[in-house]
Design a protein around this motif. Structure first.
Motif, PDB file in Angstrom:
ATOM      1  N   GLN A 137       0.871  -1.172   0.000  1.00 43.93           N
ATOM      2  CA  GLN A 137       0.000   0.000   0.000  1.00 43.93           C
ATOM      3  C   GLN A 137       0.905   1.218   0.000  1.00 43.93           C
ATOM      4  OE1 GLN A 137      -2.189   0.751   3.625  1.00 43.93           O
ATOM      5  NE2 GLN A 137      -3.922   1.510   2.451  1.00 43.93           N
ATOM      6  N   SER A 138       0.829   2.013  -1.047  1.00 43.22           N
ATOM      7  CA  SER A 138       1.671   3.198  -1.174  1.00 43.22           C
ATOM      8  C   SER A 138       0.838   4.445  -0.890  1.00 43.22           C
ATOM      9  CB  SER A 138       2.255   3.293  -2.583  1.00 43.22           C
ATOM     10  OG  SER A 138       3.056   2.163  -2.851  1.00 43.22           O
ATOM     11  N   THR A 139       1.350   5.295   0.001  1.00 40.39           N
ATOM     12  CA  THR A 139       0.659   6.533   0.346  1.00 40.39           C
ATOM     13  C   THR A 139       1.658   7.674   0.338  1.00 40.39           C
ATOM     14  OG1 THR A 139       1.025   6.205   2.706  1.00 40.39           O
ATOM     15  CG2 THR A 139      -1.041   5.344   1.795  1.00 40.39           C
ATOM     16  N   LYS A 140       1.115   8.870   0.382  1.00 38.53           N
ATOM     17  CA  LYS A 140       1.985  10.038   0.467  1.00 38.53           C
ATOM     18  C   LYS A 140       1.420  10.997   1.507  1.00 38.53           C
ATOM     19  CE  LYS A 140      -0.288  12.411  -3.341  1.00 38.53           C
ATOM     20  NZ  LYS A 140      -0.212  12.834  -4.698  1.00 38.53           N
ATOM     21  N   GLU A 141       2.271  11.875   1.944  1.00 40.40           N
ATOM     22  CA  GLU A 141       1.982  12.912   2.920  1.00 40.40           C
ATOM     23  C   GLU A 141       1.985  12.367   4.335  1.00 40.40           C
ATOM     24  OE1 GLU A 141       2.609  15.694   2.010  1.00 40.40           O
ATOM     25  OE2 GLU A 141       1.922  15.969  -0.030  1.00 40.40           O
ATOM     26  N   TYR A 142       1.944  13.270   5.260  1.00 36.76           N
ATOM     27  CA  TYR A 142       2.174  13.043   6.681  1.00 36.76           C
ATOM     28  C   TYR A 142       1.189  12.066   7.321  1.00 36.76           C
ATOM     29  CZ  TYR A 142       3.575  14.743  11.343  1.00 36.76           C
ATOM     30  OH  TYR A 142       4.046  14.860  12.608  1.00 36.76           O
ATOM     31  N   ALA A 143      -0.087  12.149   6.997  1.00 32.60           N
ATOM     32  CA  ALA A 143      -1.113  11.315   7.636  1.00 32.60           C
ATOM     33  C   ALA A 143      -1.258   9.946   6.976  1.00 32.60           C
ATOM     34  CB  ALA A 143      -2.455  12.038   7.623  1.00 32.60           C
ATOM     35  N   ALA A 144      -0.538   9.690   5.893  1.00 36.52           N
ATOM     36  CA  ALA A 144      -0.541   8.401   5.193  1.00 36.52           C
ATOM     37  C   ALA A 144      -1.939   8.000   4.707  1.00 36.52           C
ATOM     38  CB  ALA A 144       0.058   7.298   6.061  1.00 36.52           C
ATOM     39  N   LEU A 145      -2.747   8.975   4.322  1.00 42.61           N
ATOM     40  CA  LEU A 145      -4.082   8.686   3.805  1.00 42.61           C
ATOM     41  C   LEU A 145      -4.185   8.922   2.297  1.00 42.61           C
ATOM     42  CD1 LEU A 145      -6.227  10.334   6.621  1.00 42.61           C
ATOM     43  CD2 LEU A 145      -5.813   7.899   6.254  1.00 42.61           C
ATOM     44  N   ALA A 146      -3.377   9.845   1.785  1.00 44.93           N
ATOM     45  CA  ALA A 146      -3.458  10.177   0.359  1.00 44.93           C
ATOM     46  C   ALA A 146      -2.847   9.056  -0.470  1.00 44.93           C
ATOM     47  CB  ALA A 146      -2.729  11.497   0.083  1.00 44.93           C
ATOM     48  N   PRO A 147      -3.523   8.638  -1.539  1.00 48.54           N
ATOM     49  CA  PRO A 147      -2.947   7.593  -2.394  1.00 48.54           C
ATOM     50  C   PRO A 147      -1.696   8.099  -3.098  1.00 48.54           C
ATOM     51  CG  PRO A 147      -4.909   8.525  -3.412  1.00 48.54           C
ATOM     52  CD  PRO A 147      -4.803   9.140  -2.054  1.00 48.54           C
ATOM     53  N   ALA A 148      -0.805   7.190  -3.452  1.00 54.87           N
ATOM     54  CA  ALA A 148       0.425   7.579  -4.138  1.00 54.87           C
ATOM     55  C   ALA A 148       0.118   8.222  -5.481  1.00 54.87           C
ATOM     56  CB  ALA A 148       1.330   6.368  -4.323  1.00 54.87           C
ATOM     57  N   ASP A 149      -0.951   7.762  -6.147  1.00 56.23           N
ATOM     58  CA  ASP A 149      -1.366   8.337  -7.431  1.00 56.23           C
ATOM     59  C   ASP A 149      -2.633   9.145  -7.203  1.00 56.23           C
ATOM     60  OD1 ASP A 149       0.679   6.917  -8.642  1.00 56.23           O
ATOM     61  OD2 ASP A 149      -0.606   5.201  -9.055  1.00 56.23           O
ATOM     62  N   GLY A 150      -2.585  10.425  -7.493  1.00 55.86           N
ATOM     63  CA  GLY A 150      -3.775  11.253  -7.359  1.00 55.86           C
ATOM     64  C   GLY A 150      -3.883  11.894  -5.988  1.00 55.86           C
ATOM     65  N   GLU A 151      -5.049  12.459  -5.736  1.00 50.07           N
ATOM     66  CA  GLU A 151      -5.305  13.178  -4.498  1.00 50.07           C
ATOM     67  C   GLU A 151      -6.331  12.431  -3.667  1.00 50.07           C
ATOM     68  OE1 GLU A 151      -3.653  15.955  -3.541  1.00 50.07           O
ATOM     69  OE2 GLU A 151      -2.472  15.593  -5.343  1.00 50.07           O
ATOM     70  N   TYR A 152      -6.306  12.674  -2.365  1.00 50.88           N
ATOM     71  CA  TYR A 152      -7.292  12.080  -1.475  1.00 50.88           C
ATOM     72  C   TYR A 152      -8.639  12.749  -1.691  1.00 50.88           C
ATOM     73  CZ  TYR A 152      -9.734  10.542   2.661  1.00 50.88           C
ATOM     74  OH  TYR A 152     -10.656   9.987   3.505  1.00 50.88           O
ATOM     75  N   SER A 153      -9.678  11.962  -1.647  1.00 51.13           N
ATOM     76  CA  SER A 153     -11.022  12.496  -1.846  1.00 51.13           C
ATOM     77  C   SER A 153     -11.901  12.107  -0.668  1.00 51.13           C
ATOM     78  CB  SER A 153     -11.608  11.936  -3.147  1.00 51.13           C
ATOM     79  OG  SER A 153     -12.950  12.305  -3.277  1.00 51.13           O
ATOM     80  N   GLU A 154     -12.493  13.089  -0.025  1.00 46.66           N
ATOM     81  CA  GLU A 154     -13.437  12.864   1.067  1.00 46.66           C
ATOM     82  C   GLU A 154     -14.821  12.765   0.417  1.00 46.66           C
ATOM     83  OE1 GLU A 154     -14.820  15.151   5.159  1.00 46.66           O
ATOM     84  OE2 GLU A 154     -13.117  15.920   4.041  1.00 46.66           O
ATOM     85  N   ASP A 155     -15.111  11.595  -0.187  1.00 46.25           N
ATOM     86  CA  ASP A 155     -16.277  11.476  -1.065  1.00 46.25           C
ATOM     87  C   ASP A 155     -17.506  10.827  -0.452  1.00 46.25           C
ATOM     88  OD1 ASP A 155     -15.232   8.968  -0.892  1.00 46.25           O
ATOM     89  OD2 ASP A 155     -14.978   8.663  -3.034  1.00 46.25           O
ATOM     90  N   HIS A 156     -17.468  10.528   0.841  1.00 49.63           N
ATOM     91  CA  HIS A 156     -18.665  10.001   1.509  1.00 49.63           C
ATOM     92  C   HIS A 156     -18.594  10.347   2.996  1.00 49.63           C
ATOM     93  CE1 HIS A 156     -15.637   6.790   1.553  1.00 49.63           C
ATOM     94  NE2 HIS A 156     -16.151   6.439   2.722  1.00 49.63           N
ATOM     95  N   ALA A 157     -19.720  10.244   3.670  1.00 47.85           N
ATOM     96  CA  ALA A 157     -19.843  10.749   5.045  1.00 47.85           C
ATOM     97  C   ALA A 157     -18.876  10.102   6.034  1.00 47.85           C
ATOM     98  CB  ALA A 157     -21.286  10.574   5.529  1.00 47.85           C
ATOM     99  N   SER A 158     -18.548   8.844   5.857  1.00 49.83           N
ATOM    100  CA  SER A 158     -17.673   8.181   6.824  1.00 49.83           C
ATOM    101  C   SER A 158     -16.201   8.221   6.426  1.00 49.83           C
ATOM    102  CB  SER A 158     -18.125   6.732   7.027  1.00 49.83           C
ATOM    103  OG  SER A 158     -18.040   6.018   5.813  1.00 49.83           O
ATOM    104  N   ALA A 159     -15.866   8.956   5.372  1.00 53.59           N
ATOM    105  CA  ALA A 159     -14.472   9.053   4.919  1.00 53.59           C
ATOM    106  C   ALA A 159     -13.653   9.890   5.895  1.00 53.59           C
ATOM    107  CB  ALA A 159     -14.406   9.677   3.527  1.00 53.59           C
TER     108      ALA A 159
END
Length: 184
Positions: A137-159
């Protein structure tokens, strides 16, 4: 990959109280994800993290029994369930499966040999084998939530929060040390 390997079987995931399909079928029962290693690096000011993970699972092949009853005579045919499931272990060790798995960034391996499950319902044969799937599992940034490819998306209520996902880690490019003595 099990669907491709067993085209005449229905492949299902194990859930409590799930309805079993008509014979033959394969049940995949996944356990919890274990982290087996991790790596971090900073490139162009971005913290990259790679976590090696493993999911143990079992595959259970359920098929019709080869035993026949006719005119008061019981004719017992050889069970094929164990041999049929052994084909999965061989398949995941093949060059063909290796190429497919590389494209998906996974590795599936048998963890032991298939075994017969005895005392099944009448007219049914079962075999089970343990496997595991490894992936990174590859992630980027400090919180390790953003995928390595693309940007993190808060796309649903429990995200998880996009604000947290976009947190940046601080770092030094260079440091200057200055000696300073204070008089008491």
């Amino acid at each position: 990959m099990f669907v491709e390997l067993y085209p005449h079987c229905t492949v299902i995931y194990s859930y409590p109280n799930s309805v079993r399909p008509p014979l033959p079928y394969v049940v995949l029962d996944f356990e919890r994800i274990d982290q087996v290693g991790s790596f971090e690096c900073i490139e162009d000011g971005i913290l990259w993290q790679e976590k090696c993970k493993r999911i143990p699972f079992s595959a259970e092949l359920v098929t019709e029994s080869k035993t026949e009853h006719a005119a008061g005579v019981k004719k017992v045919g050889l069970s094929t369930a164990v041999d049929d499931l052994e084909q999965a272990a061989q398949f995941f060790d093949s060059q063909y499966a290796g190429d497919k798995m590389r494209a998906m960034n996974i590795t599936v391996c048998a963890n032991g040999s298939p075994e017969a499950i005895h005392n099944s319902a009448p007219g049914v044969e079962r075999a089970r084998c343990s496997f595991y799937v490894d992936f990174v599992q590859s992630t980027k940034e400090y919180a390790a939530l953003a995928p390595a490819d693309g940007e993190y998306s808060e796309d649903h209520a429990s995200a998880a929060s996009k604000t947290v996902a976009d947190m940046k880690a601080g770092w030094f490019d260079e440091v200057e040390v200055e000696k300073k003595f204070e008089d008491e």
